[in-house]
Each structure stands twice: as structure tokens, then as C-alpha cells.
Design an enzyme around this catalytic site. Structure first.
Site, short mmCIF file in Angstrom:
data_model
loop_
_atom_site.label_atom_id
_atom_site.label_comp_id
_atom_site.label_asym_id
_atom_site.label_seq_id
_atom_site.Cartn_x
_atom_site.Cartn_y
_atom_site.Cartn_z
CB ILE A 112 69.13 36.42 -8.67
CG1 ILE A 112 68.10 36.89 -7.34
CG2 ILE A 112 70.62 36.52 -8.42
CD1 ILE A 112 68.58 36.21 -6.20
CE1 TYR B 73 66.68 28.11 -0.86
CE2 TYR B 73 66.92 29.45 1.03
CZ TYR B 73 67.16 29.11 -0.28
OH TYR B 73 67.66 30.43 -1.07
CB ILE C 246 66.17 38.74 -3.90
CG1 ILE C 246 67.67 38.88 -3.07
CG2 ILE C 246 66.22 39.47 -5.33
CD1 ILE C 246 68.11 40.39 -2.66
CG ASN D 165 71.75 32.29 -9.37
OD1 ASN D 165 71.58 33.07 -8.36
ND2 ASN D 165 70.79 32.31 -10.39
CE LYS E 125 70.23 28.63 -1.66
NZ LYS E 125 70.93 28.80 -3.14
CB SER F 90 70.60 31.94 1.00
OG SER F 90 69.51 32.41 1.68
CB THR G 227 63.02 36.36 -7.67
OG1 THR G 227 62.92 35.42 -6.62
CG2 THR G 227 64.42 37.32 -7.78
P1 NAP Z 1 63.63 31.89 -9.27
O1 NAP Z 1 63.39 33.32 -9.92
O2 NAP Z 1 63.13 30.72 -9.10
O3 NAP Z 1 64.98 31.40 -10.38
C1 NAP Z 1 65.67 30.17 -10.49
C2 NAP Z 1 65.77 29.66 -11.86
O4 NAP Z 1 66.82 28.27 -11.48
C3 NAP Z 1 64.56 29.33 -12.41
O5 NAP Z 1 64.61 29.61 -13.95
C4 NAP Z 1 64.57 27.90 -12.25
O6 NAP Z 1 63.78 27.17 -13.52
C5 NAP Z 1 65.83 27.49 -12.64
N1 NAP Z 1 66.13 26.02 -12.07
C6 NAP Z 1 65.64 25.24 -10.98
N2 NAP Z 1 65.89 24.01 -10.75
C7 NAP Z 1 67.22 24.03 -11.72
C8 NAP Z 1 67.68 22.85 -12.31
N3 NAP Z 1 67.56 21.67 -11.74
N4 NAP Z 1 68.71 23.09 -13.29
C9 NAP Z 1 68.58 24.37 -13.89
N5 NAP Z 1 67.95 25.43 -13.73
C10 NAP Z 1 67.12 25.27 -12.49
O7 NAP Z 1 64.92 32.21 -8.11
P2 NAP Z 1 65.90 33.20 -7.62
O8 NAP Z 1 65.21 33.97 -6.49
O9 NAP Z 1 66.41 34.22 -8.82
O10 NAP Z 1 66.99 32.54 -6.90
C11 NAP Z 1 68.40 32.19 -7.56
C12 NAP Z 1 69.20 31.98 -6.57
O11 NAP Z 1 69.14 32.99 -5.39
C13 NAP Z 1 68.72 30.50 -5.87
O12 NAP Z 1 70.05 29.85 -5.66
C14 NAP Z 1 68.08 30.96 -4.51
O13 NAP Z 1 68.15 29.91 -3.63
C15 NAP Z 1 69.08 32.07 -4.22
N6 NAP Z 1 68.52 33.18 -3.43
C16 NAP Z 1 67.26 33.71 -3.46
C17 NAP Z 1 66.68 34.53 -2.73
C18 NAP Z 1 65.54 35.19 -2.96
O14 NAP Z 1 64.91 35.85 -1.80
N7 NAP Z 1 64.77 35.42 -4.01
C19 NAP Z 1 67.43 34.80 -1.33
C20 NAP Z 1 68.79 34.16 -1.22
C21 NAP Z 1 68.93 33.33 -2.13
P3 NAP Z 1 62.03 26.75 -13.30
O15 NAP Z 1 61.53 28.15 -12.77
O16 NAP Z 1 61.72 26.26 -14.34
O17 NAP Z 1 62.13 25.75 -12.06
#
Ligand code: NAP
Length: 257
Positions: A23, A164, A197, A96, A168, A149, A199
Site C-alpha cells: 500500500i 492486530y 488488500i 502506514n 488498529k 484497518s 499485498t
Molecule cells: P506490507 O506489504 O507488508 O508492507 C508493509 C511495509 O512496512 C513493509 O515494507 C515492511 O517491511 C515495513 N515495515 C514493517 N515493520 C516496520 C518497521 N518496524 N519500521 C518500518 N517499516 C516497517 O503491508 P501492506 O499490506 O502494504 O500494509 C500497509 C498497512 O496497511 C499496514 O499498516 C497494514 O496493517 C494496513 N492494512 C493492510 C491490509 C491488507 O489487507 N493488506 C488491510 C488493512 C490494513 P518488511 O517487509 O521488510 O518487514
């Protein structure tokens, strides 16, 4: 009223945590296309640099990478200083970065439990606080947007992620608190609450995709990062001048049934 100007991000400067992929990376590219100057903040330096370079190549915009673990206030402080050296000022922050674990209430160990609260809730606070302090110094206001979320509103099933969901839900109340305290500085604080989403975050749960779709209104679908661009652009742009303490749920209708 110039509506295009209202939604434009020309002249906006800020960072997106967790911006190296998923995202965050999608938002960084969209913001850059709309004229913003963007800092990609992520824990993995190589991935953050590769994403920043790829976006800058594609959009021709100014995009820089910052390695930072958002759970470490000292790293957040030094990231903020590097960002200001490069960009001169900050007008938006998107908090994020997030992780999740699947252990249930009866089995989860304290370290795993705390890691989720630490990244998802404490990390959001540290980066929001760093941005807010600088915005107050600048005296021109700003916009702070955090990724909550739909899990702040419902409990996901069949996975077991109470920690989690709690992290949130905490982001939404934290954001409302910040919105009240920072209103006098014209700093607006809002959240976006995405549904599922597609990802890497949910890549290990591919077998659940059809179960989740079945829990949504008939005809709805799971989301992609691009489905969230409008919500974040709204909050970062001047179009949301009157919005603070708001949470925008973008979930294909998952939470309404
Ligand atoms: P993602 O693809 O896993 O990306 C998250 C990024 O954050 C990764 O690059 C990760 O690095 C990095 N990260 C993790 N821990 C960190 C830290 N301590 N400091 C700095 N960076 C860090 O996840 P996403 O799906 O894009 O999610 C982004 C946000 O949306 C999150 O807050 C998630 O909870 C929220 N969200 C996602 C969904 C969904 O269905 N995907 C739904 C609702 C909300 P590494 O990979 O190297 O750990």
C-alpha cells in the site's frame, strides 16, 4: 473554486512509512504523480532505495529513501532530520508501516504480542509525533494520515489476530486525540481503514481469499492498493481542509454486512 488545485499535491512534501512495498509504495507513486515530493521510510534500506529510485524514474519526481525502524524513537528522529535536510520542510506524514501475526489469544507469547502493538500503534505515534513537532515549528499546519484497518471495527475471521485488531482500534483513538490537541496548529489528523488488500501482508493466507469474499456483499471483491489512492489523496490534499479526527473505511462493503 479550482477543483483540480483542491486535489493537487503540488508543493506537498512528506513521508510514507512502510513505503517500500504494498500500500505504501502504491501511495508513494500516486503522490509523486500528483506533484508531491515523497520520502519512503522503511525498515529495509535496500528495498526502500529500490522503490524510491523506481518511482522517481517513472514519475520524474523527487523521491528519497530513508531506512528507519518506526518502533525506535531515536531512528525516527534521525530519519526526520535527514528528511528535512533533503526537503527543507514537511507538510504531510502517512504513518502506514504495519505487521501482523496469526497466533491466537491462548497461544501468543508476550514478545510476539508486543511486536504488533509496537510497530502498528507505537510506531504510528513516534512518526506522527516527529512530523507534528516539525509542523508546529514551521507554523503552517499540515496533514497526518495513519493507516488503521477495518480490523479496528470488526474482528477478522477465521484468522486469530486479536492483538492486530487492538492495535488498529488504538490508532483511531490515538488519531482523534492528536486531532484535538493539534487543531490549534492547523494540523489535521485522520485515518484510513482498508479492508482486505492484496499485498504481501496477506500473501500467506491465499487459501482464505474465497472465505473472505464470501463474507462480503454479493458482487463485491477484495481490494488492491490502487483502491486506496483516492482516500489518502483526499486526506493529504487541501480537499480535506474541514476533515480532522475522521476515519474513512474503504473495504468494498465488508464491514456493513
Ligand atoms: P506490507 O506489504 O507488508 O508492507 C508493509 C511495509 O512496512 C513493509 O515494507 C515492511 O517491511 C515495513 N515495515 C514493517 N515493520 C516496520 C518497521 N518496524 N519500521 C518500518 N517499516 C516497517 O503491508 P501492506 O499490506 O502494504 O500494509 C500497509 C498497512 O496497511 C499496514 O499498516 C497494514 O496493517 C494496513 N492494512 C493492510 C491490509 C491488507 O489487507 N493488506 C488491510 C488493512 C490494513 P518488511 O517487509 O521488510 O518487514
Amino acid at each position: 473554486m479550482d477543483v483540480k488545485k483542491l486535489f493537487s499535491l503540488e508543493g506537498k512534501k512528506g513521508f510514507i512509512t512502510g513505503g517500500a512495498q504494498g500500500i505504501g509504495a502504491c501511495l508513494a507513486k500516486a503522490f509523486s504523480e500528483l506533484g508531491a515530493e515523497v520520502g519512503i521510510v522503511d525498515i529495509n534500506p535496500e528495498k526502500a532505495s529500490a522503490t524510491a529510485q523506481a518511482i522517481a524514474r517513472e514519475t520524474g519526481g523527487k523521491v528519497k529513501a530513508y531506512a528507519c525502524d518506526v518502533t525506535c524513537p531515536a531512528q525516527v528522529q534521525s530519519m526526520m532530520e535527514s528528511f528535512l535536510n533533503d526537503f527543507g520542510e514537511i507538510t504531510f506524514a502517512v504513518n502506514n508501516a504495519g505487521i501482523f501475526t496469526g497466533e491466537g489469544v491462548l497461544d501468543i507469547d508476550p514478545k510476539t504480542y508486543e511486536s504488533v502493538i509496537d510497530v502498528n500503534l507505537n510506531g504510528v505515534f513516534y512518526t506522527a509525533q516527529a512530523a507534528a513537532r516539525q509542523m508546529v515549528k514551521q507554523g503552517k499546519g499540515g496533514s497526518i494520515v495513519s493507516t488503521a484497518s477495518m480490523s479496528a471495527h470488526i474482528i477478522n475471521r477465521p484468522q486469530t489476530i486479536a492483538n492486530y485488531c487492538a492495535s488498529k482500534a488504538g490508532i483511531i483513538q490515538l488519531t482523534k486525540g492528536m486531532a484535538v490537541e493539534l487543531a490549534k496548529y492547523h494540523i489535521r489528523c485522520n485515518t484510513v481503514s482498508p479492508g482486505y488488500i492484496q499485498t504481501d501482508l496477506i500473501a500467506t493466507m491465499k487459501d482464505m481469499l474465497s472465505t473472505w469474499s464470501g463474507m462480503m456483499p454479493e458482487g463485491s471483491r477484495l481490494g488492491f492498493p490502487e483502491d486506496l489512492i483516492g482516500a489518502y489523496v483526499y486526506f493529504v490534499s487541501d480537499a480535506s481542509e474541514f476533515a480532522t479526527g475522521s476515519d474513512l473505511v474503504v473495504d468494498g462493503g465488508y464491514t456493513i454486512v
